[in-house]
Design a protein around this motif. Sequence first.
Motif, mmCIF file in Angstrom:
data_model
loop_
_atom_site.group_PDB
_atom_site.id
_atom_site.type_symbol
_atom_site.label_atom_id
_atom_site.label_comp_id
_atom_site.label_asym_id
_atom_site.label_seq_id
_atom_site.Cartn_x
_atom_site.Cartn_y
_atom_site.Cartn_z
ATOM 1 N N GLY A 183 0.790 -1.223 0.000
ATOM 2 C CA GLY A 183 0.000 0.000 0.000
ATOM 3 C C GLY A 183 0.822 1.272 0.000
ATOM 4 N N ARG A 184 2.158 1.161 0.017
ATOM 5 C CA ARG A 184 2.960 2.382 0.044
ATOM 6 C C ARG A 184 2.939 3.076 -1.312
ATOM 7 N NH1 ARG A 184 9.331 0.428 -0.058
ATOM 8 N NH2 ARG A 184 9.077 -1.240 -1.603
ATOM 9 N N GLN A 185 3.056 4.391 -1.286
ATOM 10 C CA GLN A 185 3.071 5.183 -2.510
ATOM 11 C C GLN A 185 4.507 5.372 -2.989
ATOM 12 O OE1 GLN A 185 0.777 8.573 -0.930
ATOM 13 N NE2 GLN A 185 -0.739 8.152 -2.513
ATOM 14 N N LEU A 186 4.688 5.280 -4.296
ATOM 15 C CA LEU A 186 5.997 5.424 -4.919
ATOM 16 C C LEU A 186 5.864 6.288 -6.160
ATOM 17 C CD1 LEU A 186 7.077 1.663 -4.751
ATOM 18 C CD2 LEU A 186 7.877 3.484 -3.235
ATOM 19 N N VAL A 187 6.990 6.700 -6.714
ATOM 20 C CA VAL A 187 7.032 7.427 -7.984
ATOM 21 C C VAL A 187 7.599 6.492 -9.050
ATOM 22 C CG1 VAL A 187 8.029 9.359 -9.259
ATOM 23 C CG2 VAL A 187 7.291 9.671 -6.885
ATOM 24 N N LEU A 188 6.896 6.348 -10.156
ATOM 25 C CA LEU A 188 7.350 5.531 -11.286
ATOM 26 C C LEU A 188 7.735 6.480 -12.417
ATOM 27 C CD1 LEU A 188 5.775 2.302 -12.687
ATOM 28 C CD2 LEU A 188 6.375 4.145 -14.240
ATOM 29 N N LYS A 189 8.977 6.393 -12.849
ATOM 30 C CA LYS A 189 9.460 7.232 -13.946
ATOM 31 C C LYS A 189 9.800 6.359 -15.137
ATOM 32 C CE LYS A 189 12.560 11.052 -15.084
ATOM 33 N NZ LYS A 189 13.561 12.009 -14.572
ATOM 34 N N THR A 190 9.366 6.771 -16.315
ATOM 35 C CA THR A 190 9.640 6.006 -17.529
ATOM 36 C C THR A 190 9.798 6.962 -18.700
ATOM 37 O OG1 THR A 190 8.869 4.188 -18.929
ATOM 38 C CG2 THR A 190 7.194 5.705 -18.103
ATOM 39 N N LEU A 191 10.220 6.421 -19.826
ATOM 40 C CA LEU A 191 10.323 7.217 -21.043
ATOM 41 C C LEU A 191 8.967 7.329 -21.722
ATOM 42 C CD1 LEU A 191 13.642 5.931 -22.679
ATOM 43 C CD2 LEU A 191 13.251 8.173 -21.668
ATOM 44 N N HIS A 192 8.792 8.399 -22.471
ATOM 45 C CA HIS A 192 7.586 8.564 -23.279
ATOM 46 C C HIS A 192 7.556 7.463 -24.342
ATOM 47 C CE1 HIS A 192 4.637 10.375 -25.960
ATOM 48 N NE2 HIS A 192 4.342 11.229 -25.001
ATOM 49 N N PRO A 193 6.379 6.883 -24.617
ATOM 50 C CA PRO A 193 6.309 5.806 -25.624
ATOM 51 C C PRO A 193 6.890 6.193 -26.977
ATOM 52 C CG PRO A 193 4.256 5.919 -24.398
ATOM 53 C CD PRO A 193 5.075 7.096 -23.963
ATOM 54 N N ASP A 194 6.881 7.477 -27.305
ATOM 55 C CA ASP A 194 7.455 7.910 -28.586
ATOM 56 C C ASP A 194 8.962 7.673 -28.656
ATOM 57 O OD1 ASP A 194 4.935 8.698 -29.313
ATOM 58 O OD2 ASP A 194 5.271 10.847 -28.969
ATOM 59 N N LYS A 195 9.600 7.464 -27.506
ATOM 60 C CA LYS A 195 11.059 7.268 -27.461
ATOM 61 C C LYS A 195 11.443 5.785 -27.469
ATOM 62 C CE LYS A 195 11.603 11.705 -27.048
ATOM 63 N NZ LYS A 195 12.163 12.517 -28.154
ATOM 64 N N ALA A 196 10.490 4.921 -27.788
ATOM 65 C CA ALA A 196 10.740 3.479 -27.708
ATOM 66 C C ALA A 196 11.920 3.035 -28.566
ATOM 67 C CB ALA A 196 9.480 2.705 -28.099
ATOM 68 N N GLU A 197 12.106 3.655 -29.713
ATOM 69 C CA GLU A 197 13.179 3.249 -30.629
ATOM 70 C C GLU A 197 14.395 4.160 -30.538
ATOM 71 O OE1 GLU A 197 12.781 0.426 -32.131
ATOM 72 O OE2 GLU A 197 10.741 0.307 -31.326
ATOM 73 N N ASP A 198 14.420 5.061 -29.577
ATOM 74 C CA ASP A 198 15.516 6.024 -29.449
ATOM 75 C C ASP A 198 16.571 5.446 -28.502
ATOM 76 O OD1 ASP A 198 17.197 8.197 -28.881
ATOM 77 O OD2 ASP A 198 15.594 9.646 -29.226
ATOM 78 N N ALA A 199 17.620 4.875 -29.069
ATOM 79 C CA ALA A 199 18.656 4.227 -28.258
ATOM 80 C C ALA A 199 19.365 5.229 -27.354
ATOM 81 C CB ALA A 199 19.671 3.529 -29.165
#
Length: 566
Positions: free
Chosen positions: A291-307
């Motif tokens: 139940g603890r709150q966390l922050v999830l950080k990820t890349l924008h889906p548009d950057k999927a192919e950006d190495a």
Amino acid sequence: MPLILQAGHATRAGQRAANEDFVGMVLPGEPDLSSKGFIAAVADGVSGNDGGREASEYTIRGLLGDYYATSDTWPVTQSLDRVIKAINSWVQQQGSIRAELAGMATTLTTLVLRGHFYYFAHVGDTRLYLLRDGRLAVLTTDHVWDRPEMQHVLTRAIGLDTRIAIDHGMGELQEGDVFLLASDGVWDVLSRHVLTEHLLAMQPGADAQAAAEALLDAALAAGTRDNLSALVVRVQALPEMNLRDALSGSQQLPLPPKLKPGQTIDGYTVEEQIHASAATLLYRVREDGSGRQLVLKTLHPDKAEDAHERSAFAHEEWLARRVVGRFFPQVISPAQKSRLYYLTTWHEGSTLQQQLDVGKHFTIPEVLGCGIRLVRALGALHRRSIVHRDIKPANIHLGSDGELRILDLGVAQSGLEAEDEVRAPRAGTPSFLAPEQFDDAPASPATDLYAAGVTLYLLLTRRYPYGEIEPFQTPRFGSPVMPSRHRPDLPMWLENVLLKAIAADPAERFETAEEFLLALERGAAQPLARPAAKPLAERDPTALWRALALISVVANLLLLYLLVVR
């Protein structure tokens, strides 16, 4: 320290005439342990076919040998994928050209442990379990028909078809993790509770081989009628975290789609999106178990192919793991990670920029308190050889617990970046960049301290010492506007500290965070001397020459007038 493991395996025919299961593992020495890692696998030949044993044995032997022959530059997932697909083609071909092996096929579950990460590939109904903190989780999904009467009929297997869909996954390792690879002859008759009890016995110093044998004994006692196999691995010690593994992992995982409140990912439920930029997305999530709150950080889906963006994101996570302490959000390791993201602790509160935006008037004691904690946090970064490069109110968080935390290491440097990143001296926000950075000088601890000085100046006056600087603008730096002009109640000693922090000449600024901190803490007791006023020739040579040119023009006009009058 290298990766230290304890492993054992066992396989038996059980009540069957022949054992169509096959297990194997390889724990290589250096340098293969660091470059390729440890690999273990279990396969269960499809019952009812004479080639079941041949399929499982060939698959395991081929995988264990060929995996180490793949290029060291390939990610682990790519190496496993290439090898398994080649094995599938061979097994499928043998079954089609040899009548006695018609329909030969096998399940396969394989585990690779390298650095601080685990990777797995899976086809069929053998399983991979992870025991962590006393809780047992199944990391694989059984590829069987979902109808009750057909739950032992495979929908995927090595050799079943010319094309094969392989499940891949990865996650972070923790010391004390225990992995179990098991065939259905074990997991089908032993409850999760029983499996957990046996694996919990794998304490430091326990015998992994004995644990694997004990699981088979328990399965036989429970009445299994199938072949049975178990492979147990315990992580005893982890090597130092290295950037290569982090970069490799970033290229293997898919990006999550844009998430909406209520959606889940790896056991975390999204509560809200808290920030979005052209490159990254941040969500507040709740861990389903605790139940603890966390922050999830990820890349924008548009950057999927950006190495490049993937590598930068992995580098950011790697740095975030290194900055352990009260002044930074702490990275949390999920038990299973199916997508590219990382988790940090969530803290109630707001950034300094958010407080400015709602009209907060910072008192002098508040700014002094923020300054002391900010400079201490920068000192902690610099002692780890990390330069933040984007210190500003939007990246400084004041928690409801009273702690100040530095956010966003997205453009930070640690000296291990690629050359193109090192050659980007203007990464950051223009109004907070030190003057020398506009001449392409590299970022350094000194430029972080300059940005901290501008931040404190802004909190006190709501203005910038040299005016607001727009992107792609090349500003001139003369003398800063005295902060007391906008804040008459500012004590002289604090003004002198700010003027030293934001001096245009790097030689006149604080050399280290410790020196800056000392000046703030001593305050009026041992005030700094006010910086000497520079002559116009040093402050702004261009303005001096303009003035001389104007004087010359006026003098010439006056002489001309006198000559005409005469």
